[in-house]
Scaffold this motif. Structure first.
Motif, PDB file in Angstrom:
ATOM      1  N   SER A 203      42.262  40.451  31.647  1.00  0.00           N
ATOM      2  CA  SER A 203      41.598  40.332  30.120  1.00  0.00           C
ATOM      3  C   SER A 203      41.988  41.317  28.608  1.00  0.00           C
ATOM      4  O   SER A 203      42.316  42.234  29.270  1.00  0.00           O
ATOM      5  CB  SER A 203      40.110  40.224  30.277  1.00  0.00           C
ATOM      6  N   SER A 204      41.314  41.060  27.686  1.00  0.00           N
ATOM      7  CA  SER A 204      41.071  42.687  27.246  1.00  0.00           C
ATOM      8  C   SER A 204      40.167  43.317  27.855  1.00  0.00           C
ATOM      9  O   SER A 204      40.514  44.165  26.889  1.00  0.00           O
ATOM     10  CB  SER A 204      40.753  41.591  25.094  1.00  0.00           C
ATOM     11  N   LYS A 205      39.263  43.414  28.288  1.00  0.00           N
ATOM     12  CA  LYS A 205      38.524  44.207  28.351  1.00  0.00           C
ATOM     13  C   LYS A 205      39.376  44.985  29.498  1.00  0.00           C
ATOM     14  O   LYS A 205      39.846  45.002  29.475  1.00  0.00           O
ATOM     15  CB  LYS A 205      37.695  43.460  29.708  1.00  0.00           C
ATOM     16  N   ALA A 206      38.670  46.468  29.056  1.00  0.00           N
ATOM     17  CA  ALA A 206      39.261  47.332  29.576  1.00  0.00           C
ATOM     18  C   ALA A 206      39.601  46.935  31.407  1.00  0.00           C
ATOM     19  O   ALA A 206      38.981  46.746  31.920  1.00  0.00           O
ATOM     20  CB  ALA A 206      38.419  48.935  29.669  1.00  0.00           C
ATOM     21  N   THR A 207      40.451  47.889  31.835  1.00  0.00           N
ATOM     22  CA  THR A 207      41.233  47.497  33.904  1.00  0.00           C
ATOM     23  C   THR A 207      40.178  47.795  34.576  1.00  0.00           C
ATOM     24  O   THR A 207      40.103  49.179  33.944  1.00  0.00           O
ATOM     25  CB  THR A 207      42.464  47.306  33.547  1.00  0.00           C
ATOM     26  N   GLN A 208      39.735  47.569  35.056  1.00  0.00           N
ATOM     27  CA  GLN A 208      39.063  48.201  36.143  1.00  0.00           C
ATOM     28  C   GLN A 208      39.949  48.555  37.460  1.00  0.00           C
ATOM     29  O   GLN A 208      40.594  47.454  37.453  1.00  0.00           O
ATOM     30  CB  GLN A 208      37.830  47.848  36.256  1.00  0.00           C
ATOM     31  N   THR A 209      39.906  48.945  38.435  1.00  0.00           N
ATOM     32  CA  THR A 209      40.421  49.408  39.591  1.00  0.00           C
ATOM     33  C   THR A 209      39.372  49.485  41.002  1.00  0.00           C
ATOM     34  O   THR A 209      38.475  49.576  40.962  1.00  0.00           O
ATOM     35  CB  THR A 209      41.303  50.610  39.962  1.00  0.00           C
ATOM     36  N   CYS A 210      39.943  48.152  41.739  1.00  0.00           N
ATOM     37  CA  CYS A 210      39.220  48.007  42.699  1.00  0.00           C
ATOM     38  C   CYS A 210      39.712  48.839  44.194  1.00  0.00           C
ATOM     39  O   CYS A 210      41.189  48.132  44.262  1.00  0.00           O
ATOM     40  CB  CYS A 210      38.820  46.356  42.994  1.00  0.00           C
ATOM     41  N   LEU A 211      39.445  49.039  44.720  1.00  0.00           N
ATOM     42  CA  LEU A 211      40.350  50.229  45.540  1.00  0.00           C
ATOM     43  C   LEU A 211      39.567  49.415  46.901  1.00  0.00           C
ATOM     44  O   LEU A 211      38.859  49.383  47.245  1.00  0.00           O
ATOM     45  CB  LEU A 211      40.191  52.097  46.401  1.00  0.00           C
TER      46      LEU A 211
ATOM     47  N   VAL B 182      40.276  42.757  36.601  1.00  0.00           N
ATOM     48  CA  VAL B 182      39.833  44.078  37.932  1.00  0.00           C
ATOM     49  C   VAL B 182      41.568  44.326  38.982  1.00  0.00           C
ATOM     50  O   VAL B 182      41.588  43.071  39.177  1.00  0.00           O
ATOM     51  CB  VAL B 182      39.375  44.072  38.710  1.00  0.00           C
ATOM     52  N   PHE B 183      42.142  45.232  38.398  1.00  0.00           N
ATOM     53  CA  PHE B 183      42.919  45.937  38.995  1.00  0.00           C
ATOM     54  C   PHE B 183      43.062  46.380  40.668  1.00  0.00           C
ATOM     55  O   PHE B 183      41.868  46.568  41.199  1.00  0.00           O
ATOM     56  CB  PHE B 183      44.205  46.952  38.779  1.00  0.00           C
ATOM     57  N   VAL B 184      43.410  45.695  42.031  1.00  0.00           N
ATOM     58  CA  VAL B 184      43.419  45.567  43.092  1.00  0.00           C
ATOM     59  C   VAL B 184      44.338  46.468  43.334  1.00  0.00           C
ATOM     60  O   VAL B 184      45.317  46.135  44.226  1.00  0.00           O
ATOM     61  CB  VAL B 184      43.170  44.389  43.498  1.00  0.00           C
TER      62      VAL B 184
ATOM     63  N   SER C  10      37.205  52.356  40.454  1.00  0.00           N
ATOM     64  CA  SER C  10      36.021  52.111  39.566  1.00  0.00           C
ATOM     65  C   SER C  10      35.142  51.640  40.573  1.00  0.00           C
ATOM     66  O   SER C  10      33.818  51.252  40.465  1.00  0.00           O
ATOM     67  CB  SER C  10      36.560  50.507  38.377  1.00  0.00           C
ATOM     68  N   MET C  11      35.528  50.731  41.753  1.00  0.00           N
ATOM     69  CA  MET C  11      34.880  50.806  42.997  1.00  0.00           C
ATOM     70  C   MET C  11      35.406  51.063  44.272  1.00  0.00           C
ATOM     71  O   MET C  11      36.994  50.931  44.048  1.00  0.00           O
ATOM     72  CB  MET C  11      34.106  49.680  42.332  1.00  0.00           C
ATOM     73  N   ILE C  12      35.381  50.647  45.358  1.00  0.00           N
ATOM     74  CA  ILE C  12      35.310  51.043  46.874  1.00  0.00           C
ATOM     75  C   ILE C  12      34.853  49.800  47.600  1.00  0.00           C
ATOM     76  O   ILE C  12      33.581  49.299  47.356  1.00  0.00           O
ATOM     77  CB  ILE C  12      35.920  52.559  46.912  1.00  0.00           C
ATOM     78  N   LEU C  13      35.406  48.985  47.985  1.00  0.00           N
ATOM     79  CA  LEU C  13      35.549  48.036  49.406  1.00  0.00           C
ATOM     80  C   LEU C  13      36.104  48.505  50.401  1.00  0.00           C
ATOM     81  O   LEU C  13      37.012  48.428  51.086  1.00  0.00           O
ATOM     82  CB  LEU C  13      36.058  47.254  48.897  1.00  0.00           C
ATOM     83  N   LEU C  14      34.921  49.179  51.638  1.00  0.00           N
ATOM     84  CA  LEU C  14      35.675  49.958  52.041  1.00  0.00           C
ATOM     85  C   LEU C  14      35.542  49.825  53.805  1.00  0.00           C
ATOM     86  O   LEU C  14      34.095  48.612  54.039  1.00  0.00           O
ATOM     87  CB  LEU C  14      34.507  51.774  52.291  1.00  0.00           C
ATOM     88  N   ASP C  15      36.017  49.289  54.458  1.00  0.00           N
ATOM     89  CA  ASP C  15      35.589  48.951  55.804  1.00  0.00           C
ATOM     90  C   ASP C  15      35.203  50.202  56.971  1.00  0.00           C
ATOM     91  O   ASP C  15      35.234  51.767  56.539  1.00  0.00           O
ATOM     92  CB  ASP C  15      37.122  48.350  56.382  1.00  0.00           C
ATOM     93  N   ASN C  16      34.767  50.205  57.940  1.00  0.00           N
ATOM     94  CA  ASN C  16      34.090  50.984  58.447  1.00  0.00           C
ATOM     95  C   ASN C  16      35.266  51.719  59.834  1.00  0.00           C
ATOM     96  O   ASN C  16      35.412  53.052  59.845  1.00  0.00           O
ATOM     97  CB  ASN C  16      32.991  50.240  59.316  1.00  0.00           C
TER      98      ASN C  16
END
Length: 141
Positions: A10-18, A41-43, A62-68
């Motif tokens: 989108s026109s908003k600043a891109t965020q990155t999700c790791l 959101v870039f993945v 920008s954020m992290i989705l993390l398995d254990n």
């Protein structure tokens, strides 16, 4: 080598999700949720903690989705490691695990993880929470 997936921009600043997840099915499920629900959101998907470290050394996260349960360690310990590094300490982390245990919850809480979610319950609302998260001081001793 990390997989790079991009959601619709989108026109908003891109965020990155790791996404740090070694299971291919779960990687694809998370990618589908991201692509369906989030613009701008870039993945980036990696399968190990070491790959996550390399990604974070090179790219803004920008954020992290993390398995254990990962091939080279536990996500809870990695979250604690990140909490000790000032440049990474305020990145919102969501732990997404098959079998969240009380021990994992305790470690995650001390590292400032914002949610611990069973994989079967994971959905877009948790990502919204991470994107809107206001950093707070971690509880590490």
């Amino acid at each position: 080598m990390p997989q790079q997936h991009s959601a619709t921009y989108s026109s908003k600043a891109t965020q990155t999700c790791l996404v740090v997840e070694d299971n291919l099915f779960d990687q694809e499920r998370i990618k589908r949720i991201m692509d369906k629900s989030f613009q701008g959101v870039f993945v980036a998907i990696v399968s190990t903690i070491e790959q996550a470290r390399l990604h974070m050394a090179r790219y803004q996260t920008s954020m992290i989705l993390l398995d254990n349960n990962l091939p080279d360690g536990t996500g809870a310990n990695f979250a604690i490691e990140l909490a000790k590094v000032p440049e990474f300490a305020e990145i919102p982390i969501i732990m997404v695990s098959d079998w969240p245990s009380p021990f994992m919850f305790d470690k995650a809480e001390s590292a400032g993880v914002i949610h611990v979610v069973n994989k079967s319950d994971f959905g877009a609302r948790y990502i919204h929470a991470a994107l809107n998260h206001k950093p707070s001081k971690r509880l590490l001793n």
